[in-house]
Motif scaffolding. Structure first.
Motif, short mmCIF file in Angstrom:
data_model
loop_
_atom_site.label_atom_id
_atom_site.label_comp_id
_atom_site.label_asym_id
_atom_site.label_seq_id
_atom_site.Cartn_x
_atom_site.Cartn_y
_atom_site.Cartn_z
N LEU A 10 -0.38 58.15 -14.83
CA LEU A 10 -0.71 59.12 -15.78
C LEU A 10 0.03 58.86 -17.12
O LEU A 10 -0.70 58.64 -18.06
CB LEU A 10 -0.59 60.52 -15.20
N VAL A 11 1.27 58.89 -17.03
CA VAL A 11 2.14 58.61 -18.15
C VAL A 11 1.97 57.62 -18.79
O VAL A 11 1.76 57.20 -20.09
CB VAL A 11 3.63 59.24 -17.85
N GLY B 21 -10.42 47.24 -29.15
CA GLY B 21 -9.37 46.81 -28.04
C GLY B 21 -8.84 48.30 -27.43
O GLY B 21 -8.40 48.42 -26.23
N TYR B 22 -8.79 49.40 -28.10
CA TYR B 22 -8.49 50.64 -27.66
C TYR B 22 -9.35 51.29 -26.67
O TYR B 22 -8.89 51.64 -25.82
CB TYR B 22 -8.28 51.48 -28.85
N ASN B 23 -10.66 50.81 -27.00
CA ASN B 23 -11.54 51.41 -26.00
C ASN B 23 -11.42 50.81 -24.71
O ASN B 23 -11.69 51.36 -23.54
CB ASN B 23 -12.97 51.44 -26.61
N ILE B 24 -11.26 49.62 -24.58
CA ILE B 24 -10.92 48.66 -23.61
C ILE B 24 -9.83 49.15 -22.74
O ILE B 24 -9.73 49.43 -21.73
CB ILE B 24 -10.94 47.33 -23.82
N ALA C 138 -8.89 56.25 -11.52
CA ALA C 138 -10.09 56.51 -10.88
C ALA C 138 -10.02 55.70 -9.36
O ALA C 138 -10.48 56.33 -8.35
CB ALA C 138 -11.50 56.28 -11.28
N THR C 139 -9.59 54.47 -9.41
CA THR C 139 -9.39 53.71 -8.16
C THR C 139 -8.42 54.34 -7.36
O THR C 139 -8.73 54.24 -6.14
CB THR C 139 -9.50 52.38 -8.56
N GLU C 140 -7.32 54.65 -7.93
CA GLU C 140 -6.26 55.16 -7.19
C GLU C 140 -6.74 56.40 -6.36
O GLU C 140 -6.28 56.72 -5.36
CB GLU C 140 -5.05 55.40 -7.94
N LEU D 167 -9.55 50.99 -19.21
CA LEU D 167 -8.85 50.33 -18.08
C LEU D 167 -8.02 51.35 -17.42
O LEU D 167 -7.98 51.37 -16.29
CB LEU D 167 -8.02 49.33 -18.63
N ALA D 168 -7.46 52.17 -18.21
CA ALA D 168 -6.51 53.16 -17.75
C ALA D 168 -7.39 54.15 -16.96
O ALA D 168 -6.92 54.51 -15.67
CB ALA D 168 -6.08 53.83 -19.12
#
Length: 458
Positions: free
Chosen positions: A30-31, A69-72, A82-84, A76-77
């Motif tokens: 998160l952080v 780049g910011y949107n990517i 979501a995967t975790e 990614l975050a």
């Protein structure tokens, strides 16, 4: 930090507290992603992240490159988090399914196919409602039924395309490639399966009428790998790896547990059938002597002996019997011993029992009583005694056997006591205590079972 946490998470769970582990998880998932995205936007890291060419910068500008780049970074975050969460949910779900009869009864594949069928029906109903609202093909609710059926079947066929990748992952790639060859070969095999089958599946799906009727964009167009470019099969195969591995682990654990249970049951059955023949041989010899003298007690002794043997043969095979049945067997056994011994015995049996219908393992106390007669009462030339006590409530059972003896017995336990020790270890692991104490003319054995009968294994 995310990769590091993922590699050492098992060790962390065993070494640190639950709350500290949760704090570290929050920092990593998160952080850290939020800080990375925030700093990236503030410092214009989009250009560094994308490494754009000069003509791209001239076309959309530095601000545009940074925004992309910011949107990517943000995406990614979100994907990492979501995967975790999905993996955590998958672990909890598999644990619940592994402990339920549902997974054992139907199996993972059948449950997934049933789920796919349910999803297909829901999608079929949704598609029918859509064309009904458009006023296409159907003008009444009754006319929707054939379309629901048709759409559901077609959606099910589409879902089967993606189920195929789970199936081949489960049956071939994981057991034959990942486990035997390693991750690198598995990655090549996964890509090869997608390249080989997905274009064919896409072409077949486009032949279904539902694609044109409902204008399903994922299959429209002329792309060989569909609009997703083979990404959906790749994600399915990647995400289902822990599911398949966990399922196989649960199945293997279940098989091991069943084998261990069968082994314990077989050993318990063998121990229950190891009845000391000493009593029966002596009783038969006494019966022979009584029959020669035409003693009137001969029929009574024969009847009591047959009842005891019937209990041992039939009830002894059962896993549990009523406490009152076990007590009757003990009393009949002692009564028959008194008849055949022809000596004065000070016998007492004190009982403090809350529930005589309590279920217990058969022949649980008889070894202690047999030892009392064999080593203390039978060889006695003076006055002898046998004092028994049984106390039982909802939490504990205590059985005490105290008897006289004249000669100091050997310190080593006999076969009967070893038998009893082993049965107690199997039936009440870490929930029992059997202590023996010898004084000058007294032998005392105390059996305590805690949390009884909850700890009794079925």
């Amino acid at each position: 930090p995310i990769l590091l946490f993922t590699f050492i998470r098992v060790g962390l769970q065993n070494k640190i507290s639950k709350w500290f582990y949760r704090i570290l998880w929050g920092v990593c998932f998160l952080v850290y992603p939020i800080a990375l995205v925030t700093i990236g936007k503030a410092n214009g890291l989009g250009k560094w992240f994308l490494s754009p060419r000069k003509d791209q910068i001239e076309e959309i500008g530095i601000a545009g490159v940074n925004e992309i780049g910011y949107n990517i970074l943000l995406t990614l975050a979100g994907v990492i988090l979501a995967t975790e969460i999905a993996l955590m949910f998958n672990k909890q779900l598999l644990q619940k399914l592994g402990n339920s009869n549902l997974l054992q009864r139907y199996g993972l594949n059948r449950l997934l196919l049933m789920t796919c069928a349910a999803i297909a029906i829901l999608l079929g109903m949704a598609g029918t409602i859509e064309i009904y609202e458009r006023g296409q093909f159907v003008n009444s609710m009754l006319g929707c039924i054939p379309y629901i059926l048709s759409f559901s079947i077609q959606f099910f066929l589409i879902i089967l395309v993606y189920y195929f990748y789970f199936w081949i992952n489960q049956k071939l790639l994981i057991p034959r490639v990942l486990k035997e060859k390693g991750v690198l070969y598995y990655g090549f095999a996964m890509v090869g399966v997608i390249l080989l089958f997905y274009p064919l599946f896409i072409a077949l799906v486009r032949l279904l009428p539902i694609v044109e009727t409902l204008e399903i964009g994922a299959f429209n167009g002329d792309q060989t790998f569909g609009t997703d470019g083979g990404g959906i099969p790749f994600v399915i195969m990647l995400v289902t790896v822990p599911i398949v591995v966990s399922s196989q682990w649960f199945r293997q654990n279940s098989q091991i547990a069943n084998l261990e249970k069968e082994k314990v049951d077989a050993e318990l059955s063998f121990l229950r059938q190891q009845i000391n023949p000493h009593f029966y041989f002596n009783t038969l010899n006494n019966l022979y002597a009584l029959s020669l003298t035409k003693d009137q007690r001969t029929p009574e002794v024969i009847l009591q002996l047959s009842e005891l043997m019937r209990y041992v043969i039939y009830k002894g095979k059962e896993k549990t019997v009523l406490l009152k049945e076990e007590l009757k067997y003990i009393e009949d056994y002692i009564q028959l011993q008194q008849i055949r011994l022809h000596k004065q015995l000070d016998y007492r049996f004190e009982k403090e029992i809350q529930n005589e219908n309590l279920l217990i393992s058969p022949l649980l106390f008889i070894n202690l009583i047999e030892n009392a007669f064999k080593h203390g009462i039978e060889p006695a030339t003076k006055d002898c005694f046998l004092h028994l006590s049984l106390k039982s409530d909802d939490r504990q059972l205590v059985f005490t056997c105290e008897n006289s003896f004249e000669e100091q017995p050997t310190h080593q336990d006999g076969t009967g006591l070893k038998n009893l020790h082993r049965r107690l270890e199997l039936l009440f692991p870490k929930q029992h205590e059997l202590t023996t104490r010898m004084t000058e003319n007294t032998f005392n054995a105390i059996l305590e079972i805690n949390n009884f009968p909850k700890t009794l294994k079925p």
